[in-house]
Motif scaffolding. Structure first.
Motif, PDB file in Angstrom:
ATOM      1  N   ASN A 168       0.018   1.891   7.493  1.00 51.91           N
ATOM      2  CA  ASN A 168      -1.110   1.787   6.567  1.00 51.91           C
ATOM      3  C   ASN A 168      -1.002   0.583   5.641  1.00 51.91           C
ATOM      4  OD1 ASN A 168      -3.556   2.837   5.687  1.00 51.91           O
ATOM      5  ND2 ASN A 168      -2.614   3.884   3.958  1.00 51.91           N
ATOM      6  N   GLN A 169      -0.106  -0.353   5.927  1.00 52.39           N
ATOM      7  CA  GLN A 169       0.157  -1.453   5.006  1.00 52.39           C
ATOM      8  C   GLN A 169      -0.600  -2.713   5.406  1.00 52.39           C
ATOM      9  OE1 GLN A 169       1.808  -0.884   2.240  1.00 52.39           O
ATOM     10  NE2 GLN A 169       2.245   1.201   2.928  1.00 52.39           N
ATOM     11  N   THR A 170      -1.092  -3.415   4.395  1.00 47.67           N
ATOM     12  CA  THR A 170      -1.688  -4.733   4.592  1.00 47.67           C
ATOM     13  C   THR A 170      -0.825  -5.829   3.990  1.00 47.67           C
ATOM     14  OG1 THR A 170      -2.992  -4.497   2.558  1.00 47.67           O
ATOM     15  CG2 THR A 170      -4.017  -3.786   4.628  1.00 47.67           C
ATOM     16  N   GLN A 171       0.122  -5.473   3.141  1.00 47.54           N
ATOM     17  CA  GLN A 171       1.062  -6.427   2.563  1.00 47.54           C
ATOM     18  C   GLN A 171       2.285  -6.533   3.481  1.00 47.54           C
ATOM     19  OE1 GLN A 171       0.603  -8.254  -0.233  1.00 47.54           O
ATOM     20  NE2 GLN A 171      -1.413  -7.334  -0.609  1.00 47.54           N
ATOM     21  N   LEU A 172       2.622  -7.746   3.879  1.00 47.55           N
ATOM     22  CA  LEU A 172       3.700  -7.927   4.846  1.00 47.55           C
ATOM     23  C   LEU A 172       5.051  -7.534   4.288  1.00 47.55           C
ATOM     24  CD1 LEU A 172       2.686 -11.276   6.567  1.00 47.55           C
ATOM     25  CD2 LEU A 172       2.372  -8.945   7.388  1.00 47.55           C
ATOM     26  N   ARG A 173       5.269  -7.741   2.994  1.00 53.26           N
ATOM     27  CA  ARG A 173       6.566  -7.369   2.430  1.00 53.26           C
ATOM     28  C   ARG A 173       6.766  -5.856   2.449  1.00 53.26           C
ATOM     29  NH1 ARG A 173       5.975 -11.054  -2.855  1.00 53.26           N
ATOM     30  NH2 ARG A 173       3.825 -10.552  -2.333  1.00 53.26           N
ATOM     31  N   LYS A 174       5.713  -5.101   2.164  1.00 54.27           N
ATOM     32  CA  LYS A 174       5.828  -3.644   2.260  1.00 54.27           C
ATOM     33  C   LYS A 174       5.998  -3.200   3.705  1.00 54.27           C
ATOM     34  CE  LYS A 174       3.655  -1.805  -1.905  1.00 54.27           C
ATOM     35  NZ  LYS A 174       2.644  -0.869  -2.439  1.00 54.27           N
TER      36      LYS A 174
END
Length: 340
Positions: A168-174
């Protein structure tokens, strides 16, 4: 000068922790290691960076307290601080929880995505790779005294929640944080049965993650939206990123398939075929968000598919991409050389 001294302290503390044979010395080195990386996390002076540094410090301090409690209790019971003398089940389990908290496995994994999101890409690289070496080395030393049922449960939960969280992530670091949680699950799941396979998995993960974060930093890529415009900036970097993500997902014949194959073979050898099947099923969760990312990276070619303005970034040059050649090659094409 001060940054160089802090970086030297970070390296020396990890080396001393891995070389120590006493829980007291290992605790001292881990504390020095934690204090050394805090300036790197809070260097940007942004509220998110300060929040990340605070969360990291509180989590690592809690883990250090548990580690010192387990080491002291074991010394009181056995009369020695020796790492190999962990015969008591309570002290060994408490030590396992402390070290897995430092690495970021379920159920003590909630700090990792938030800390990586609040850090720079290069700091996130240090937390995801270098900071896991010392705790993993200590787990390797005490692997004979750990309860197998506990490690199998932690490993399976980590692979499951790591896959679910990353979808469900759009931030690559997460996304990379949840990928780290899933890979730590693969490391822990076979720790008591075949510690060498666990070490192969963690070091393969480090080899895979290092060029991935370096590519993100060089192309200023932090979100999935940035990945859609990466091809027009550097086709070579985009192709390399695709191979790295597929290798991390564990697709053959790339390097990332090797540790999963070794771990599956060991679980089946130990008559744990149902557990091996569940672990393979949970790896499909991680594969789903890796494939989504590679699709956005390679199959969308701007400007026709871009729905928003392209983020400005420095133009990639051959000199910058050549820096990643050794690690990227090791991350993708080492499979035939490493098969035992």
């Amino acid at each position: 000068m001060s940054t160089a001294m802090i970086f030297v302290g970070l390296i020396l503390s990890t080396i001393l922790a891995t070389a120590s044979n006493s829980w007291l010395l290992a605790w001292l080195c881990l504390e020095l290691n934690t204090l050394s990386i805090l300036p790197f996390i809070s260097k940007t002076k942004h509220p998110r960076a300060i929040e990340a540094a605070t969360k990291y410090f509180l989590t690592q301090a809690t883990a250090s307290c548990l580690l010192l409690l387990a080491g002291t209790s074991n010394a009181w019971l056995t009369g020695t601080w020796d790492m190999t003398q962990m015969s008591n089940k309570l002290t060994s389990t408490t030590m396992l929880i402390a070290l897995t908290m430092k690495m970021g496995t379920v159920p003590t994994h909630f700090w990792l995505p938030e800390v990586l999101q609040g850090s720079t890409l290069l700091t996130a690289l240090l937390i995801s790779t270098w900071q896991k070496i010392a705790p993993m080395s200590l787990l390797f030393i005490m692997s004979n005294n750990i309860q197998p049922t506990f490690t199998l449960t932690l490993g399976l939960l980590s692979t499951t929640f790591g896959g679910w969280g990353g979808m469900n992530q759009t931030q690559l670091r997460k996304m990379m944080a949840y990928s780290s949680i899933a890979n730590m699950g693969w490391t822990v799941i076979t720790l008591t049965h075949e510690p060498k396979a666990s070490m192969i998995n963690i070091f393969t993960y480090i080899i895979l993650t290092t060029p991935t974060f370096l590519l993100m930093a060089l192309t200023s890529t932090k979100t999935l939206q940035n990945m859609t415009t990466m091809w027009s900036t550097s086709p070579l970097a985009t192709t390399t990123m695709t191979l790295l993500l597929l290798s991390t997902a564990g697709l053959p014949p790339l390097t990332g398939f090797l540790p999963k194959l070794t771990i599956m073979n060991e679980l089946v050898t130990q008559n744990l075929t149902p557990l091996a099947t569940m672990a393979m099923m949970t790896s499909l969760l991680s594969l789903s968000f890796y494939l989504r990312t590679t699709y956005l990276t390679t199959l969308l070619n701007p400007p026709s598919s871009a729905t928003s303005a392209t983020k400005w970034r420095q133009k990639m040059t051959k000199n910058k991409t050549m820096i990643l050649l050794p690690t990227a090659t090791a991350s993708t094409f080492m499979m035939p050389a490493l098969i035992p």
